[in-house]
Scaffold this active site. Structure first.
Site, PDB file in Angstrom:
ATOM      1  N   HIS A   1       0.847  -1.191   0.000  1.00 23.02           N
ATOM      2  CA  HIS A   1       0.000   0.000   0.000  1.00 23.02           C
ATOM      3  C   HIS A   1       0.877   1.233   0.000  1.00 23.02           C
ATOM      4  O   HIS A   1       1.844   1.333   0.753  1.00 23.02           O
ATOM      5  CB  HIS A   1      -0.916   0.039   1.224  1.00 23.02           C
TER       6      HIS A   1
ATOM      7  N   ASP B   1     -15.103   2.781   8.031  1.00 20.27           N
ATOM      8  CA  ASP B   1     -14.054   3.708   7.626  1.00 20.27           C
ATOM      9  C   ASP B   1     -14.605   4.770   6.684  1.00 20.27           C
ATOM     10  O   ASP B   1     -14.291   5.956   6.824  1.00 20.27           O
ATOM     11  CB  ASP B   1     -12.911   2.949   6.952  1.00 20.27           C
TER      12      ASP B   1
ATOM     13  N   ARG C   1     -14.743  12.899   9.511  1.00 19.85           N
ATOM     14  CA  ARG C   1     -13.470  13.552   9.855  1.00 19.85           C
ATOM     15  C   ARG C   1     -13.157  14.677   8.878  1.00 19.85           C
ATOM     16  O   ARG C   1     -12.600  15.710   9.252  1.00 19.85           O
ATOM     17  CB  ARG C   1     -12.345  12.522   9.840  1.00 19.85           C
TER      18      ARG C   1
ATOM     19  N   SER D   1      -7.518   3.716   9.456  1.00 17.98           N
ATOM     20  CA  SER D   1      -8.232   3.791   8.178  1.00 17.98           C
ATOM     21  C   SER D   1      -7.502   2.979   7.113  1.00 17.98           C
ATOM     22  O   SER D   1      -8.102   2.159   6.406  1.00 17.98           O
ATOM     23  CB  SER D   1      -8.348   5.257   7.738  1.00 17.98           C
TER      24      SER D   1
ATOM     25  N   LYS E   1      -8.520  -1.392   5.738  1.00 16.51           N
ATOM     26  CA  LYS E   1      -8.767  -1.816   4.351  1.00 16.51           C
ATOM     27  C   LYS E   1      -7.804  -2.921   3.938  1.00 16.51           C
ATOM     28  O   LYS E   1      -8.173  -3.851   3.221  1.00 16.51           O
ATOM     29  CB  LYS E   1      -8.670  -0.620   3.410  1.00 16.51           C
TER      30      LYS E   1
END
Length: 443
Positions: A82, A161, A168, A183, A187
């Site tokens: 990621h 999320d 947020r 967050s 995922k």
């Protein structure tokens, strides 16, 4: 259990129990706890923080709020990568075939771009016919068959999320490390990976602008992985200038193909080899980073990784001929050279500004509803430290609109992203550090 007591507890800097966090997240997703109370809790977290255990519990509560992918039917350790988002970041299209060619299965779910950062799914859709939507059965079978699949994220993955991020965003609590870390990791965990490699960007074009902040975020995400038993490693990389010279979907696909041919830009190639090597170590196919680096370099230069890309494109319905005939990718109608305004050396390239310019050309989205023009973007000819002469092209705009005013404006925006110096300038460092459960190793 009362929500107001949970808010009060966190406001006072006390640690929340797993049960309290589960109650809050489940109640919010189900609509039993209103936005204003979760906003108050998020602001309390912003100021008081969360422990590694609390952050891991929050991550798992968000993970359990929706669908989770079970990859246990695929042999071997599944390793995911990621990136925290950047400009000219084409790493997935290069790293995934490299890692799969080394025998480590890559079952990846990716997102679309928003704002100045590009999305892997959008880039893949620049390949004619490529299908980013697959059934669960097709997804799993493809990984079993060829070791690689990249698809769009499920609509019901981590709904907590999605809901919390939207809140947020309008309550000034986005830049809270526990909330950012949970967050991202929720995922990744919901996607089913056994091991996770994170490319945490730092600099002008990144979410985290300073090295210290990027390391804090990386440590938080590695701590989450450690708490829940998923080996996680983070590489801190530079985003003060675009990673690769291409910014735009089809342009980045072409750059990925060139890199897998062994003809890619040096910085992009090096980072991809480093990320792939770490993934191979975590995947159990190498006993050391040095051994893994040798493996991926061999796979790159032998053409095995390029062949894996060709196979991957074909299996997901794409035109694999683009690997040998890149002119099959979407082509922009106009190319506009952007000249250097002076002699000197490139002292700075504002990655975020160029990402926004590419978005304005049509390569990205300002809102989720925007349509992307897959052909347009920017190609850079210079990096920080390069010498330039006045009038020499420093970039080229790929456009499908030829209005003189827009062309002038986009050219001016591109030039303004560069700063020049009369004295020589050092090249920027590519990789700053590696973060593991054992700590930070600066490079």
């Amino acid at each position: 259990m009362r929500t107001v007591d949970i808010i009060h507890k966190k406001r006072n800097g006390e640690a929340l129990s797993r049960e309290e966090i589960d109650f809050l997240i489940a109640g919010y997703v189900q609509g039993d706890i209103p936005d204003y109370q979760v906003s108050a809790w998020a602001m309390a977290v912003y100021f008081q923080g969360m422990s590694a255990r609390e952050t891991a519990d929050l991550t798992m509560a968000m993970t359990r709020s929706g669908d989770q992918v079970d990859l246990s039917g695929i042999p071997g350790l599944k390793v995911d990568k990621h990136s925290t988002g950047g400009v000219g970041d084409t790493t997935t299209l290069i790293v995934a075939p490299l890692v799969a060619a080394a025998g480590v299965p890559v079952a990846k779910m990716s997102g679309r771009g928003l704002g100045h950062t590009g999305g892997t799914v959008d880039k893949l859709e620049a390949i004619p016919g490529f299908a980013v939507e697959r059934t669960k059965e097709q997804f799993l079978q493809q990984v079993r068959d060829i070791g690689l699949a990249v698809v769009g994220q499920s609509g019901n993955m981590t709904p907590a999320d999605k809901k919390l991020y939207g809140l947020r965003d309008v309550t000034a609590t986005v830049d809270s490390v526990p909330l950012i870390a949970s967050s991202i990791m929720s995922k990744k965990i919901a996607s089913g990976a056994d091991r996770i490699v994170l490319d945490v960007k730092t600099g002008r074009g990144a979410f985290m602008k300073t090295l210290d902040d990027s390391i804090v975020l990386a440590q938080a995400m590695v701590d989450i992985g450690t708490e829940i038993g998923r080996d996680t490693l983070a590489v801190i990389t530079n985003m003060d200038e675009p990673l690769g010279p291409s910014i735009g979907n089809a342009l980045e696909v072409l750059e990925a193909i060139e890199t897998l041919r062994g003809e890619g830009p040096a910085e992009l190639t090096e980072l991809c080899l480093v990320l792939a090597a770490h993934m191979i170590v975590l995947g159990g196919q190498a006993s050391s980073f040095a051994e893994a680096k040798d493996t991926v370099e061999r796979l790159l230069h032998s053409g095995a990784a390029l062949e894996k890309l060709r196979q991957f494109i074909a299996v997901q319905g794409g035109d694999a001929a683009v690997v040998d005939e890149p002119q099959r990718l979407p082509q922009a109608a106009y190319r506009v050279a952007v000249p250097a305004p002076q002699d000197g050396y490139v002292a700075r390239i504002d990655a975020e500004s160029l990402g926004v310019t590419a978005m304005m050309l049509g390569a990205g989205r300002a809102t989720k509803e925007d349509r992307i023009d897959l052909a347009v973007g920017i190609k850079l000819f210079k990096r920080v430290g390069d010498r330039v002469k006045a009038g020499e092209p420093i970039a080229e705009l790929y456009m499908n609109r030829s209005e003189p005013e827009e062309t002038r404006r986009m050219s001016e925006r591109t030039v303004s992203a560069f700063a020049f110096s009369e004295a020589p300038v050092d090249r920027l460092k590519l990789i700053y550090a590696v973060v593991t459960k054992d700590g930070v190793r600066y490079l």
